[in-house]
Every structure is written in structure tokens, then in C-alpha cells.
Design an enzyme around this catalytic site. Structure first.
Site, short mmCIF file in Angstrom:
data_model
loop_
_atom_site.label_atom_id
_atom_site.label_comp_id
_atom_site.label_asym_id
_atom_site.label_seq_id
_atom_site.Cartn_x
_atom_site.Cartn_y
_atom_site.Cartn_z
N HIS A 1 0.80 -1.23 0.00
CA HIS A 1 0.00 0.00 0.00
C HIS A 1 0.83 1.28 0.00
CE1 HIS A 1 -3.90 -1.81 0.12
NE2 HIS A 1 -3.68 -2.46 1.24
N ARG B 1 6.23 -6.20 3.90
CA ARG B 1 4.84 -6.59 3.64
C ARG B 1 4.71 -6.59 2.13
NH1 ARG B 1 -0.81 -4.89 4.59
NH2 ARG B 1 -0.26 -2.75 4.09
N ASP C 1 15.46 -12.76 -1.39
CA ASP C 1 16.75 -12.70 -2.09
C ASP C 1 17.37 -11.30 -1.97
OD1 ASP C 1 16.40 -15.32 -2.84
OD2 ASP C 1 16.03 -14.91 -4.96
N GLU D 1 -7.39 -10.94 7.35
CA GLU D 1 -8.06 -9.65 7.17
C GLU D 1 -9.29 -9.76 6.27
OE1 GLU D 1 -5.24 -6.87 5.51
OE2 GLU D 1 -4.40 -8.31 4.12
N ASP E 1 -8.85 -3.88 6.76
CA ASP E 1 -9.57 -4.81 5.89
C ASP E 1 -10.48 -5.71 6.72
OD1 ASP E 1 -8.86 -4.26 3.16
OD2 ASP E 1 -6.82 -4.81 3.68
C1 3PY Z 1 -5.05 -3.47 7.19
O1 3PY Z 1 -5.33 -2.79 8.21
O2 3PY Z 1 -5.90 -4.01 6.48
C2 3PY Z 1 -3.66 -3.62 6.82
O3 3PY Z 1 -3.38 -4.32 5.87
C3 3PY Z 1 -2.61 -2.89 7.60
O4 3PY Z 1 -1.80 -2.16 6.75
MG MG Z 2 -4.99 -4.91 4.67
#
Ligand code: 3PY
Ligand code: MG
Length: 260
Positions: free
Chosen positions: A50, A75, A89, A151, A177
Site C-alpha cells: 500500500h 509486507r 533474495d 483480514e 480490511d
Molecule cells: C489493514 O489494516 O488491512 C492492513 O493491511 C494494515 O496495513
Molecule cells: Mg490490509
């Protein structure tokens, strides 16, 4: 990171009963990554999902993070083996994979994290090989920590099956999410009872399976609460949020002075 004991320092902390406090990087800049690393975070997560950060930004940022002493984590954008392997890597010592919805998704993640016979990771680690040399193949799994993000509704429904998959350290709550999936407003540090219950359930099931539980937090007070509840890792306050909050506070301060 300690070359004599290549076990990931976050995992060593957990073995001593210490939770990890990590930062979250959304600004594609090695300088701010190094600056935050020198602040004393246990690790720093580069958010490729993101934030406007690509693989070459991430390489420079991971190099800068190592200079400052924190563990570089990523992430990833999507739970794809090629993405996991590219980040490992390039020198990530932790992977947080978004939207892990099923045992199949968890198996795909676990397979990409480990060399055969445990997994299907392809050999060609560039930066870890510079660091560890030929012994890297044997120690790689000890250097890496990994989280599957829970999530979505299907992630919640399949939580026990996901936690039963070998080769992943734990699950990581994506609260925005998760809130959306539960019909709540997207947002972090939620006080909606539905979201609060789901977060507690994820932590309890992770621990029932002997796995780690992590969560993304915006405010340090919320992160403190989650640590007190028993979370093993909190990611707290993205760099962009820190910058904007500090800038606003400084401006308010200056303007308040010029009015009086
Ligand atoms: C969320 O809160 O959905 C996340 O992925 C955190 O960045
Ligand atoms: Mg998320």
C-alpha cells in the site's frame, strides 16, 4: 542481526518472552529508513502493498535499515511465491503476506519461504549470500520470520486451518480490511465490538496453535494495549503518519505563538 547466531533477532526475543515492536515504512527513502532504524525499533516493515515502493527502493531501504540495526521486513504486495522469493533474495528477514484466506494460501506462502525439502524456494539469494556465504542454505529458515495476514471473512473462517500449516511463524491482523470484511468502517485501532472480538479471537487461536500473533496499530496507546493482551508483535505508526503528525504539531505551535 548477529552473524554468529543467524537466528532472527525477533525470534530470539520471542524465545526469551519479549514481544517485538516494529515500525512501518511507507516513504520510499533509504534516509528515513536509516533514521528510524537508529531509533531502536526491533524491526522495520517496508510496505510494498500500500505504499509507492518498488523492489529497487526496497533493496536500498533494507540496506539502510541494516545499517541502523533493526531487522528489515517486507509486507509484500500479494501472496505470490515469486514476490516472497524476490524480497528474501534482496535481504528481507521477515515476510508479512496480505490476504491469506485459506490453508492453500498459507501452504503457498510456506512453500516460498523455505528451501527444499521443507519448501520450494529457488536458490539465488543475493544479499543474504553476501552476508552469510555458502552456509546460507542451511541457516536460511532460522533467519526468516513470517506472518500470514488475516483480514477477510474467509481468512477468519479458515483461521484454524491456516494456523495448522507448518512453516509460518504466525498470523498478523490487518485491522482495516478486517473491519471492512465485518461490515464496520475501515480503520485501525477500532473500538467496534465486532472488530475487537475478531482481533481477540485471532490472537487466542494463534496462541492455541503455538503460533505468534501480530497486529498493525496506528497509535502507541493502542499498541501498548495489544502488547498487554499478549500480542507477540505490534507494528506501530507508519512513517508517513509520524511525519504528518509532527509537521502539523510544529505548525500549530508556531501559528499559536504568532497569534498571541
Ligand atoms: C489493514 O489494516 O488491512 C492492513 O493491511 C494494515 O496495513
Ligand atoms: Mg490490509
Amino acid at each position: 542481526m548477529d552473524d554468529a547466531d543467524p537466528t532472527n533477532p525477533l525470534a530470539r526475543g520471542w524465545a526469551r518472552g519479549c514481544a517485538a515492536v516494529v515500525g512501518w515504512l511507507q516513504i520510499p527513502a533509504p534516509l528515513s529508513a536509516e533514521a528510524l532504524s537508529r531509533c531502536g525499533y526491533d524491526g522495520l516493515v517496508i510496505d510494498l502493498q500500500h505504499a509507492p515502493i518498488d523492489l529497487s527502493d526496497a533493496v536500498a531501504m533494507m540496506t539502510a535499515i541494516e545499517l541502523g540495526g533493526a531487522v528489515p521486513l517486507a509486507r509484500i504486495r500479494t501472496n505470490e511465491p515469486a514476490e516472497v522469493m524476490a524480497l528474501l533474495d534482496a535481504g528481507a528477514y521477515g515476510i508479512i503476506a496480505p490476504m491469506v484466506n485459506s490453508a492453500e494460501d498459507a501452504l503457498r506462502l510456506a512453500g516460498a519461504l523455505h528451501y527444499p525439502p521443507r519448501g520450494a524456494r529457488s536458490f539465488g539469494a543475493r544479499r543474504p549470500l553476501l552476508r552469510y556465504g555458502t552456509r546460507y542454505a542451511e541457516i536460511a529458515s532460522r533467519t526468516i520470520i513470517s506472518f500470514a495476514m488475516i483480514e477477510t471473512r474467509s481468512g477468519l473462517e479458515n483461521l484454524d486451518a491456516i494456523l495448522a500449516v507448518d512453516g509460518i511463524d504466525g498470523v498478523f491482523v490487518g485491522p482495516s480490511d478486517l473491519a471492512l470484511a465485518l461490515g464496520s468502517r475501515p480503520g485501525v485501532d477500532s473500538s467496534d465490538a465486532l472488530v475487537v472480538d475478531a482481533i481477540r479471537h485471532i490472537r487466542e487461536r494463534a496462541h492455541a496453535h503455538g503460533r505468534r500473533a501480530g497486529i498493525f496499530c496506528a497509535a502507541s496507546r493502542f499498541a501498548r494495549e495489544k502488547l498487554a493482551e499478549g500480542f507477540d508483535l505490534v507494528a506501530v505508526t507508519p512513517d508517513l503518519g509520524l511525519l504528518v503528525a509532527a509537521a502539523r504539531a510544529a505548525l500549530d505551535d508556531v501559528r499559536a505563538m504568532s497569534i498571541t
